[in-house]
Design a protein around this motif. Structure first.
Motif, PDB file in Angstrom:
ATOM      1  N   ASN A  68      44.592  42.320  36.979  1.00  0.00           N
ATOM      2  CA  ASN A  68      44.358  41.749  38.039  1.00  0.00           C
ATOM      3  C   ASN A  68      43.180  42.615  38.932  1.00  0.00           C
ATOM      4  N   ALA A  80      38.608  37.263  35.263  1.00  0.00           N
ATOM      5  CA  ALA A  80      39.731  37.034  35.907  1.00  0.00           C
ATOM      6  C   ALA A  80      39.552  36.836  37.395  1.00  0.00           C
ATOM      7  N   THR A 115      37.708  33.478  38.068  1.00  0.00           N
ATOM      8  CA  THR A 115      38.626  32.353  37.890  1.00  0.00           C
ATOM      9  C   THR A 115      39.539  32.128  39.148  1.00  0.00           C
ATOM     10  N   ASP A 116      40.100  33.322  39.731  1.00  0.00           N
ATOM     11  CA  ASP A 116      40.928  33.258  40.822  1.00  0.00           C
ATOM     12  C   ASP A 116      39.933  32.964  41.965  1.00  0.00           C
ATOM     13  N   TYR A 154      43.512  39.034  47.465  1.00  0.00           N
ATOM     14  CA  TYR A 154      44.872  38.933  46.635  1.00  0.00           C
ATOM     15  C   TYR A 154      45.900  37.920  47.431  1.00  0.00           C
ATOM     16  N   SER A 161      44.995  34.362  46.612  1.00  0.00           N
ATOM     17  CA  SER A 161      45.001  33.792  45.153  1.00  0.00           C
ATOM     18  C   SER A 161      46.494  33.687  44.737  1.00  0.00           C
ATOM     19  N   GLU A 162      47.369  34.819  44.945  1.00  0.00           N
ATOM     20  CA  GLU A 162      48.602  34.817  44.608  1.00  0.00           C
ATOM     21  C   GLU A 162      49.294  33.430  45.260  1.00  0.00           C
ATOM     22  N   GLN A 203      48.511  30.762  45.572  1.00  0.00           N
ATOM     23  CA  GLN A 203      48.086  29.632  44.956  1.00  0.00           C
ATOM     24  C   GLN A 203      48.832  29.495  43.558  1.00  0.00           C
ATOM     25  N   LYS A 204      49.065  30.710  42.918  1.00  0.00           N
ATOM     26  CA  LYS A 204      49.543  30.868  41.673  1.00  0.00           C
ATOM     27  C   LYS A 204      50.977  31.007  41.549  1.00  0.00           C
TER      28      LYS A 204
END
Length: 551
Positions: A32, A86, A89-90, A185, A188-189, A191-192
């Motif tokens: 990350n 990465a 992609t994020d 961050y 992004s987080e 969404q994951k």
């Protein structure tokens, strides 16, 4: 704004490779890029702190650190490419509305960072703290010259190491840079991981966070990093790499503001794991040792602001002066601009605190309400995050009993507010509700760019209006002080030759004056109340200062 953007690109290219190097050295597994940045900030503060004991944080120091980062980027170029891939992609995976929010916040952060600083503490000790680091490094007994210099933190050291002071006095803008990376961050987080949805709601408070990003405020790291820390500790229980990063981040934040220490309760279980002790020995202990050593050099109090284990050195801050500054810092949180009612009990102090007028009173009442409402929401939603809530509650109570200024408890309150907002939104089971909320939150962050009167919210004359935006900020940032036209006069007191501001705007005010800079009114106050005056320990400023008794 353009210069700040280039500067932030440089900071990314500096700290991310340093973070990759740190992850390798500590055997932390992660890909990350934000975690690499966090580790780079921590290792950068360590490198600059070590340097500051022996030399100034100038161009040579920055040049050597840059070479280390470049060597790391080249040696670990395969890993570096994986981090960037990465990140790409994020970024692509973000929905359109979050990308719009990110662009709004990026542009606003750049513009705000290019403006004149808003926070008054910038004019009393941020600028001068960083200037001393740039020109001399850590100086023995510097707190005898100006007691606020005892608050020199790892964040000031980090800013001093990368502010290009050898070229300009217009760049103390690391806060805005960190803000954008952490918000990315959060987006992004969210969404994951379904348990991270609350993180994105931190954006709703951007208008408040923006007040901290145009100056090197050490309060800001707690504001922006605490959600990440709580999230990692609440959800990444089986990921040793991210737990290690959380532990290092916590230790780093403690060296910036010791008020966060009660949150260490969340790490009790980790202390029984072998991998945790490896991180403690290699990462956390060096941070603590540097923090203690720095405190000894600057104030003579190893655990400052705690009074324990005062050193017997000639440069240790006078005990009466130390007790005075601790008391007024504590009392200011309870009474603010009201009269001092004298020696009263803690319940009576808290009664004053909850009854404060204007913005302070509103924030205090809101804080109490948030801590009361949150467990109700958690019970209704069958949440399992009670350990995090109780740790935040204990932290809040500790602040209430010591120095309840809103900036000390604001991070905890905002984290819980995000929890509550996320729970309310989830109740409606409509994901579209959050989109207009977040976009409006980002747009609201632009409110401080307009010249607004804050007289109805604050009695502080230096905080009664917001700043303004000048066209020149698009390409050239403002100077590091709001008093850019201030003139400075020269005076002597014993063997101390010093400068002071022509306009006496604050007893502890120094703005961007030449070193050493101190208000004569402050000297006379300490002379009359404690019978001491600051004096040089030797022939040069690098030799430091001590408090001479004049009783």
């Amino acid at each position: 704004m353009l210069i700040i953007a280039i500067y932030w690109i440089f900071l990314s290219a500096l700290f991310i490779p340093l973070g990759i190097l740190t992850a390798k050295a500590l055997r932390i597994e992660t890909r990350n890029i934000t975690f690499a940045l966090i580790l780079g900030l921590i290792s950068g503060s360590v490198l600059f702190s070590i340097t500051a004991f022996f030399a100034p944080l100038n161009g040579i120091c920055l040049g050597i650190t840059t070479l280390i980062a470049m060597a790391s980027a080249y040696y670990y170029r395969g890993d570096y490419k994986e981090y960037l891939a990465a990140f790409n992609t994020d970024l692509k995976a973000l929905p359109k509305y979050l990308k719009i929010c990110l662009v709004f916040l990026l542009f606003g952060s750049l513009l705000k960072s290019a403006g004149a600083p808003f926070i008054v503490d910038n004019e009393s000790y941020y600028i001068q703290t960083i200037k001393w680091l740039n020109e001399y490094g850590f100086v023995k007994g510097l707190a005898n010259l100006h007691i606020f210099f005892a608050q020199t933190s790892a964040w000031h050291v980090l800013q001093a190491g990368v502010n290009f002071s050898f070229i300009t006095n217009r760049i103390n803008d690391i806060n805005g840079f960190v803000f954008i990376w952490i918000i990315f961050y959060h987006f992004s987080e969210s969404q994951k991981n379904p348990f991270a949805g609350w993180l994105k709601y931190y954006t709703l408070f951007s208008v408040l966070l923006f007040q901290f990003i145009d100056s090197p405020s050490p309060d800001f790291p707690l504001l922006i990093f605490l959600p990440t820390l709580i999230y990692l500790l609440s959800t990444q229980k089986d990921n040793p790499g991210e737990r290690a990063i959380a532990f290092l981040l916590f230790a780093f934040l403690c060296t910036i503001k010791i008020t966060i220490l009660p949150l260490g309760l969340l790490f009790i279980k980790d202390l029984f794991q072998k991998k945790t002790w490896a991180v403690i020995l290699k990462g956390a202990i060096p941070l603590v040792v540097l923090w203690v050593a720095k405190n000894v050099i600057i104030s003579g109090y190893p655990l400052y602001p705690l009074h324990y284990f005062k050193m017997s050195t000639d440069w240790a801050v006078n005990t009466d002066a130390y007790n005075f500054i601790v008391k007024i810092t504590s009392d200011y949180g309870y009474y603010k601009e009201l009269y001092d009612p004298g020696n009263i009990s803690l319940p009576q102090k808290l009664k004053y605190w909850i009854s404060l007028p204007l913005l302070d009173g509103m924030l205090n009442k809101a804080a109490v309400a948030i801590f009361i409402i949150t467990p109700v929401f958690m019970y209704l939603k069958k949440s399992t995050q009670y350990p995090a809530y109780f740790a935040l509650l204990i932290n809040f109570i500790a602040v209430l009993c010591t120095a309840p200024q809103f900036r000390y408890y604001l991070p905890q309150v905002l984290v819980l507010a995000c929890y509550c907002i996320a729970m309310v939104v989830s109740y409606f089971k409509n994901n579209n509700i959050s989109r207009p909320m977040l976009i409006l939150g980002c747009v609201a962050a632009y409110i401080p760019f307009f010249s607004l009167s804050l007289s109805s919210l604050s009695r502080n004359s230096l905080h009664k209006s917001t700043g303004h935006v000048a066209l020149s900020q698009l390409y050239l940032p403002e100077k590091n002080t709001r008093f850019k036209d201030m003139k400075y006069l020269h005076a002597e007191k014993g063997n101390l030759n010093f400068y002071y501001t022509e306009k006496d705007f604050l007893m502890y005010g120094t703005a961007d004056g030449p070193l050493p800079c101190i208000n004569p009114r402050q000297i006379e106050f300490y002379k009359s109340h404690f019978g001491i005056v600051p004096q040089l320990r030797g022939n040069t400023l690098k030799d430091g200062f001590y408090s001479q008794s004049v009783k």
